[in-house]
Design a protein around this motif. Structure first.
Motif, mmCIF file in Angstrom:
data_model
loop_
_atom_site.group_PDB
_atom_site.id
_atom_site.type_symbol
_atom_site.label_atom_id
_atom_site.label_comp_id
_atom_site.label_asym_id
_atom_site.label_seq_id
_atom_site.Cartn_x
_atom_site.Cartn_y
_atom_site.Cartn_z
ATOM 1 N N ALA A 198 0.828 -1.207 0.000
ATOM 2 C CA ALA A 198 0.000 0.000 0.000
ATOM 3 C C ALA A 198 0.864 1.261 0.000
ATOM 4 C CB ALA A 198 -0.919 0.002 1.208
ATOM 5 N N ALA A 199 1.939 1.244 0.769
ATOM 6 C CA ALA A 199 2.817 2.420 0.808
ATOM 7 C C ALA A 199 3.508 2.635 -0.530
ATOM 8 C CB ALA A 199 3.853 2.256 1.910
ATOM 9 N N SER A 200 3.906 1.552 -1.167
ATOM 10 C CA SER A 200 4.567 1.720 -2.463
ATOM 11 C C SER A 200 3.579 2.169 -3.543
ATOM 12 C CB SER A 200 5.267 0.430 -2.881
ATOM 13 O OG SER A 200 4.336 -0.610 -3.066
ATOM 14 N N SER A 212 1.554 10.626 2.382
ATOM 15 C CA SER A 212 1.948 10.937 3.760
ATOM 16 C C SER A 212 1.231 10.050 4.762
ATOM 17 C CB SER A 212 1.648 12.405 4.085
ATOM 18 O OG SER A 212 2.388 13.253 3.264
ATOM 19 N N ALA A 213 -0.080 9.885 4.590
ATOM 20 C CA ALA A 213 -0.842 9.037 5.508
ATOM 21 C C ALA A 213 -0.402 7.575 5.410
ATOM 22 C CB ALA A 213 -2.337 9.160 5.217
ATOM 23 N N GLY A 214 -0.157 7.105 4.206
ATOM 24 C CA GLY A 214 0.283 5.722 4.028
ATOM 25 C C GLY A 214 1.641 5.458 4.640
ATOM 26 N N LEU A 215 2.580 6.353 4.403
ATOM 27 C CA LEU A 215 3.914 6.161 4.964
ATOM 28 C C LEU A 215 3.921 6.285 6.481
ATOM 29 C CD1 LEU A 215 6.129 7.979 2.318
ATOM 30 C CD2 LEU A 215 5.758 5.526 2.623
ATOM 31 N N MET A 216 3.118 7.201 7.023
ATOM 32 C CA MET A 216 3.022 7.325 8.480
ATOM 33 C C MET A 216 2.424 6.064 9.092
ATOM 34 S SD MET A 216 3.482 8.977 11.256
ATOM 35 C CE MET A 216 3.592 10.720 11.132
ATOM 36 N N THR A 217 1.434 5.488 8.429
ATOM 37 C CA THR A 217 0.828 4.250 8.924
ATOM 38 C C THR A 217 1.840 3.113 8.942
ATOM 39 O OG1 THR A 217 -1.332 4.932 8.101
ATOM 40 C CG2 THR A 217 -1.035 2.594 8.547
#
Length: 102
Positions: free
Chosen positions: A48-50, A76-81
């Motif tokens: 998901a982050a990629s 930003s939200a994905g990487l923070m998660t």
């Protein structure tokens, strides 16, 4: 979109609410304790982050400022998660294993 104070609550919501809800499909096969372990120690979201970078890239390719702005928010939200998942789940994995699997 300069204020990033919403990122941690979004990440915590995903970790403690969305992922356990998405993991409900394994409940009939595992029992509650194993389900809880899987949902709290499960996948970190690398895929998901990629993939979260796609809206930003597509926004730049098609020159869409809206897609770039929303894509940066999604990224930003994905990487923070993913980051919070890695930190939290690494810290509590041994405790969860002792309490839920032994």
């Amino acid at each position: 979109m300069g204020d990033d104070s919403y990122l941690a609550p979004v990440a915590l919501f995903v970790i403690f609410v969305a992922r356990p809800l998405a993991s409900l499909v394994v409940l009939p096969f595992t029992g509650f304790k194993r389900f809880l372990f899987i949902s709290l120690e499960g996948p970190k979201g690398a895929v998901a982050a990629s993939m979260a970078i796609l809206p930003v890239v597509l926004g730049r390719v098609y020159n869409s400022p809206e897609m770039i702005a929303w894509g940066e928010l999604i990224l930003s939200a994905g990487l923070m998660t993913v980051l919070l998942s890695m930190l939290l789940e690494s810290a509590w994995v041994s405790l969860l294993r002792e309490r839920l699997l032994d």
